[in-house]
Design a protein around this motif. Sequence first.
Motif, mmCIF file in Angstrom:
data_model
loop_
_atom_site.group_PDB
_atom_site.id
_atom_site.type_symbol
_atom_site.label_atom_id
_atom_site.label_comp_id
_atom_site.label_asym_id
_atom_site.label_seq_id
_atom_site.Cartn_x
_atom_site.Cartn_y
_atom_site.Cartn_z
ATOM 1 N N VAL A 67 38.542 37.562 23.067
ATOM 2 C CA VAL A 67 39.442 37.113 24.129
ATOM 3 C C VAL A 67 40.309 35.949 23.642
ATOM 4 O O VAL A 67 41.474 35.802 24.028
ATOM 5 N N TYR A 198 40.384 42.388 32.541
ATOM 6 C CA TYR A 198 39.165 43.184 32.750
ATOM 7 C C TYR A 198 38.021 42.285 33.221
ATOM 8 O O TYR A 198 37.127 42.723 33.941
ATOM 9 N N ASN A 199 38.060 41.034 32.794
ATOM 10 C CA ASN A 199 37.016 40.096 33.193
ATOM 11 C C ASN A 199 37.190 39.602 34.626
ATOM 12 O O ASN A 199 36.257 39.054 35.204
ATOM 13 N N LYS A 200 38.375 39.774 35.181
ATOM 14 C CA LYS A 200 38.561 39.390 36.598
ATOM 15 C C LYS A 200 38.234 40.563 37.504
ATOM 16 O O LYS A 200 37.490 40.425 38.461
ATOM 17 N N ASP B 178 26.836 36.387 30.939
ATOM 18 C CA ASP B 178 28.168 36.983 30.950
ATOM 19 C C ASP B 178 28.636 37.231 29.515
ATOM 20 O O ASP B 178 28.189 36.562 28.576
ATOM 21 N N HIS B 179 29.511 38.198 29.363
ATOM 22 C CA HIS B 179 30.105 38.473 28.056
ATOM 23 C C HIS B 179 31.555 38.899 28.273
ATOM 24 O O HIS B 179 31.814 39.859 28.989
ATOM 25 N N ALA B 180 32.461 38.169 27.650
ATOM 26 C CA ALA B 180 33.886 38.450 27.865
ATOM 27 C C ALA B 180 34.281 39.839 27.382
ATOM 28 O O ALA B 180 35.252 40.415 27.869
ATOM 29 N N ASN B 182 32.188 42.741 27.313
ATOM 30 C CA ASN B 182 31.676 43.846 28.126
ATOM 31 C C ASN B 182 30.997 43.386 29.422
ATOM 32 O O ASN B 182 30.267 44.128 30.032
ATOM 33 N N ARG B 183 31.229 42.160 29.803
ATOM 34 C CA ARG B 183 30.876 41.580 31.100
ATOM 35 C C ARG B 183 29.392 41.238 31.261
ATOM 36 O O ARG B 183 29.039 40.452 32.126
ATOM 37 N N THR B 244 30.161 32.873 33.580
ATOM 38 C CA THR B 244 31.559 32.928 33.128
ATOM 39 C C THR B 244 31.600 32.480 31.670
ATOM 40 O O THR B 244 30.667 31.826 31.190
ATOM 41 N N ASN B 245 32.686 32.853 30.994
ATOM 42 C CA ASN B 245 32.927 32.406 29.611
ATOM 43 C C ASN B 245 31.840 32.798 28.625
ATOM 44 O O ASN B 245 31.611 32.102 27.636
#
Lengths: 302, 310
Positions: A67, A198-200, B178-180, B182-183, B244-245
């Motif tokens: 990202v 995609y993260n939102k 969390d993982h940016a 794949n979430r 997050t993050n």
Amino acid sequence: MRINIILTLAVLFLAASLFCYCGGSENIGLGSYMPGNNEVSGWEKDEETRIFIGEDLWEHINGGAEVYHEYGFKQVGVQDYKNESGKSIIVEFFEMNSPGGAYGIYSFKTGDSGEILETKAEGLFEDYYLNFWKGNILVTITGFDSDNETVTGLKNIAKAIDSKMDFSGDHPEIVSKLPADGLNPLSVKYYTGNLGIYNKYAFTSENIFGFKEAVAGDYDSGYSVYVMSYSSDTEFEEAFSRVKEKLSGSDRFSDFEDSGNYFLLRDRDNMLIYITGAKGHIIIVTGASDESASNNIVSQIQ
Amino acid sequence: MKDMNRRSFIKTSALAGAAVSLSSVKMVGSCFAQDKVDVAVVKGAEAYDSTKKAVELIGGMSRFVKKDARVVLLPNVQRTHPGTFTHPEVVRAVIHMCKEAGAKEITCTSLLSQKNWDDSGNSAVFKDEGVELKLFSSRDETAFKSVPVPKGKALKEAQILKELSNHDVFINIPIMKDHAGNRFTGTLKNMMGINASASNRSFHKDNWQTDKDSIAHLDQCIADLNTVVTPDLNVLDATEFITTNGPFGPGKLNNPNTVVAGVDRIAIDAYSTRMLNDLKPSDIIMIGRGYDHKLGEIDLSKVNVKEVTI
């Protein structure tokens, strides 16, 4: 003899210059922005500044690197600090390729609530960490707890770095397209690629939007607005057709209704999704109460 | 791995129940009330106690670790920001249970740096407990073995740490977060911790740029990798993690004070998504792809989940 010395010095100077140039991104001297041992009361450097350039970011943050690259990562300097009571703070000084990239990754990393920093740079403190950005630079400072001692250290280190940062850069113009009425300013996110958005909200893992840049924000009434821009009318028109085709055919969405200028869908949580295209932009409203409310929200966008 | 017989399970459960007074127990699928537990979910103030209880509920460590077994552990200390690494007391509890079950040797293998283990507090646990921490460089090609991935849709060959094959029991101890990319990261994603960086890199796109066509490539590779590596036991740390993050942080923290244990990686990850921004299993591509590979059950109504608060 004197000529030899001059020649040697000249060669050394040239070599040093080339070294700095080959280091490429090192030329802004990331380490010089890190407060020295006497600059912030009670906090001293622990080990040397570590610098990760380009693809080496993976060595620092492993799977989270993508990202950052999407936003145009250039390099990062990492510096640990400690104090007498054994507490630690980590400073990360990210250089991005553009102010838009720095603002973008700042907006990605910050939450929708927190304490606005008293720095010249735009910044936010959240619980045990803070972020601020200016020009091409994003600074992230992290503590390991939210004790007063740590929080004071975080803010004082931030002020020391902020005072040294002589960079400039504004929010990308697209950010101003979000209607101001009811917008939570801390919720605004600026995107330069599909992974960020995609993260939102995971519309789809495929990059069907293909935008040049995008912005999203959340509103008091519970809805969100996305505005995506394109390099040309052709790209915009192709993207709008593609988005309509892919989302209407996706098993993640139902109740597709095409109203010509816009179309509607509902996701698995029954949230209404309104998508329209106008003047080279795709505009999406998620979570509005109904079609009429969505139309009203879109009419407020310049 | 043999399943625990019903009599010993009931006995263990009774003992565990006696040990943890004032506990509340909830069976998610009541029709499974008399059957063995597939996924144990324990919420409690102490990570150590929750971990022990979770493993007890799925049959106890002796179900997985036999006398004189050589055990290898895989916690995640990817970073040391709060909520990004496996809690040391979760790891300590697993070590204690392995010892009690008669393990001859307990090792922790990792491709991560000594600093990460030190700063996360896990090195101190290993020192206390006499566990060897074996660190390998991802650049050392001799440390890895090429493993074909016949069922792989995106990954055709993995590079698995050879050290893994020197042990009888493999215990996966990820933190969920969390993982940016794949979430969500949990049991499935942690397998990248025993795969060489050069191979892991192929999960991501050239130059670490976002995949221009699909960000599902990473998820598919992770699911593929899991077809050739199967932990005997998974103990997922959900005591405190970033929402997050991820995976690096810093980010917003969630503190469910929960530990999830079981064999079925898909079921554990599917269950755990609910603790992360109210995600659903279907929101996480790798879980679906893992289910497609028949690695486990994604439909939690078909899994016996036992939730306990201590």
